[in-house]
Design a protein around this motif. Sequence first.
Motif, mmCIF file in Angstrom:
data_model
loop_
_atom_site.group_PDB
_atom_site.id
_atom_site.type_symbol
_atom_site.label_atom_id
_atom_site.label_comp_id
_atom_site.label_asym_id
_atom_site.label_seq_id
_atom_site.Cartn_x
_atom_site.Cartn_y
_atom_site.Cartn_z
ATOM 1 N N THR A 1 0.831 -1.211 0.000
ATOM 2 C CA THR A 1 0.000 0.000 0.000
ATOM 3 C C THR A 1 0.861 1.255 0.000
ATOM 4 O O THR A 1 0.562 2.241 -0.693
ATOM 5 N N LYS A 2 1.958 1.198 0.727
ATOM 6 C CA LYS A 2 2.789 2.388 0.952
ATOM 7 C C LYS A 2 3.762 2.673 -0.194
ATOM 8 O O LYS A 2 3.934 3.831 -0.600
ATOM 9 N N LEU A 3 4.405 1.633 -0.697
ATOM 10 C CA LEU A 3 5.482 1.842 -1.671
ATOM 11 C C LEU A 3 4.919 1.931 -3.085
ATOM 12 O O LEU A 3 4.916 0.966 -3.852
ATOM 13 N N LYS A 4 4.449 3.124 -3.410
ATOM 14 C CA LYS A 4 3.926 3.426 -4.733
ATOM 15 C C LYS A 4 4.410 4.805 -5.150
ATOM 16 O O LYS A 4 4.728 5.636 -4.315
ATOM 17 N N GLY A 5 4.470 5.037 -6.468
ATOM 18 C CA GLY A 5 4.857 6.350 -6.952
ATOM 19 C C GLY A 5 5.826 6.263 -8.111
ATOM 20 O O GLY A 5 6.196 5.170 -8.564
ATOM 21 N N GLU A 6 6.246 7.402 -8.592
ATOM 22 C CA GLU A 6 7.163 7.450 -9.737
ATOM 23 C C GLU A 6 8.492 6.782 -9.388
ATOM 24 O O GLU A 6 9.037 6.984 -8.307
ATOM 25 N N GLY A 7 8.959 5.992 -10.332
ATOM 26 C CA GLY A 7 10.212 5.269 -10.132
ATOM 27 C C GLY A 7 10.007 3.866 -9.609
ATOM 28 O O GLY A 7 10.894 3.012 -9.727
ATOM 29 N N GLN B 1 10.551 -3.527 -7.130
ATOM 30 C CA GLN B 1 11.112 -3.337 -8.465
ATOM 31 C C GLN B 1 11.139 -1.853 -8.798
ATOM 32 O O GLN B 1 10.093 -1.193 -8.830
ATOM 33 N N LEU B 2 12.341 -1.330 -9.068
ATOM 34 C CA LEU B 2 12.499 0.070 -9.443
ATOM 35 C C LEU B 2 12.814 0.176 -10.932
ATOM 36 O O LEU B 2 13.070 -0.826 -11.596
ATOM 37 N N LEU C 1 9.671 2.532 5.710
ATOM 38 C CA LEU C 1 9.010 2.745 4.424
ATOM 39 C C LEU C 1 9.060 4.213 4.019
ATOM 40 O O LEU C 1 9.247 4.537 2.829
ATOM 41 N N ASN C 2 8.913 5.118 4.963
ATOM 42 C CA ASN C 2 9.019 6.545 4.654
ATOM 43 C C ASN C 2 10.418 6.892 4.164
ATOM 44 O O ASN C 2 10.587 7.690 3.227
ATOM 45 N N THR C 3 11.428 6.283 4.773
ATOM 46 C CA THR C 3 12.812 6.529 4.358
ATOM 47 C C THR C 3 13.050 6.014 2.941
ATOM 48 O O THR C 3 13.716 6.672 2.128
ATOM 49 N N ILE C 4 12.520 4.842 2.636
ATOM 50 C CA ILE C 4 12.656 4.289 1.278
ATOM 51 C C ILE C 4 11.979 5.202 0.265
ATOM 52 O O ILE C 4 12.545 5.531 -0.789
ATOM 53 N N GLU D 1 11.302 8.411 0.494
ATOM 54 C CA GLU D 1 12.057 9.655 0.370
ATOM 55 C C GLU D 1 13.264 9.473 -0.543
ATOM 56 O O GLU D 1 13.581 10.330 -1.374
ATOM 57 N N ALA D 2 13.937 8.309 -0.407
ATOM 58 C CA ALA D 2 15.119 8.043 -1.242
ATOM 59 C C ALA D 2 14.710 7.874 -2.711
ATOM 60 O O ALA D 2 15.393 8.364 -3.614
ATOM 61 N N VAL D 3 13.600 7.191 -2.944
ATOM 62 C CA VAL D 3 13.115 7.020 -4.316
ATOM 63 C C VAL D 3 12.802 8.375 -4.931
ATOM 64 O O VAL D 3 13.184 8.660 -6.096
ATOM 65 N N LYS D 4 12.127 9.229 -4.192
ATOM 66 C CA LYS D 4 11.766 10.548 -4.699
ATOM 67 C C LYS D 4 13.011 11.405 -4.971
ATOM 68 O O LYS D 4 13.076 12.149 -5.951
ATOM 69 N N GLU D 5 13.976 11.288 -4.095
ATOM 70 C CA GLU D 5 15.195 12.097 -4.241
ATOM 71 C C GLU D 5 16.003 11.725 -5.467
ATOM 72 O O GLU D 5 16.543 12.605 -6.167
#
Length: 392
Positions: free
Chosen positions: A313-319, A333-334, A381-384, A386-390
């Motif tokens: 549920t949490k790990l979604k978004g661009e990348g 999977q990135l 999960l928040n840290t992951i 944030e890293a994906v977004k960065e």
Amino acid sequence: MLDKFLRHIAQTSDTPLGLEVSHAEGPFIFTKDGKRFVDFISGIAVSSLGHRHPKIVEAIHQQVDKHLHVMVYGEFVQQPQVDFAELLTSNLPQKLNQVYFVNSGTEAVEGALKLAKKYTGRSKLVAFKNSYHGDTHGSLSVTGRDVYRDPYLPLLPNVHFLDFNSDEELDVIDEETAAVIMEPIQGEGGIIPARKEWLKKTRKKCDDSGALLIFDEIQSGFGRTGKLFGFEQYQVIPDILCLAKAMAGGMPMGAFVSSREIFQTFKYDPPLNHVTTFGGHPVSAAAAHANLKELLSGDYFNRALQIEKKIKTKLKGEGIIEVRGMGAMLGLQLKSWELTKNVVEACFDKGILLGWTLHSNTLIRLAPPLILEDELLNEVLNTILEAVKEYN
């Protein structure tokens, strides 16, 4: 200390993590320089109840005070082995009623392959592309990744590799086949679950041809998928079950499980035709018994499913391409190797241990301990994210 580590300990890569461990407790690993890391890979799916679970540590202490090694496998009656084997088989299907204890996962696979060949009198083996079963010669022979096999050729002959989850090649399983070996959820191959209908077709093909079906649940076993074993998610029962990793709560141990009928073949032509010195070591067996009792008495299987739901549920978004897998055996999977590398390194710098699988440089392994509470899970999960977004 690091220089001595590099000088005296044989290395398997040019870039070991090199953390100097002070101690570990629960979901955390602490280093000598005072840093704390969240072990989000559980020592590669080993420490499912966290590090140094008190009931496991207590069982180890009690056994150490009684005896260590006393005799090679199978000759003396040792209570920790009997207690654990009884509890394990009582929680397995009826035909999986005897256990052969070894020291590791690859030894479990080696024993299972020998057992299948001995029982059937056949030599042909069927395995699957992108699978991983270990690094000893027999296990490597049925590992479906040429990059790891090629340096050690020739390996076992008469091994045939099929596409995982594909119906098209199942006719390769025939009356000459000793065994079909697979991971119900491919681990190092990218956290790929088998399709239920395909697994049932494979089981039927084995039944029709007289081949044995071997499930390698070394990584998926002991609660990680939301059941005690992954095959329970499919209602498909193997003839031989290979186990290790989370079996003994951090102590070295493996096993292969089958029926009394099949195991009879290890007794003759010749006697003692598969032996081990340290298999079923009493301290490891005591730890495994305590580990399994705790898994069965708690709410850990449900917790694995809760972890799955929260992560997906949490790990979604661009990348982020997808999160796949079952329970607390998941792969993130990135979109690229660069993003994956940067996310893993950024999380490491912030005290979170993640990992890549051997076969994919765009997949992050997520295998948190089943004791992980929501507050810490959300923090990770928040840290992951944030890293994906960065770095996306």
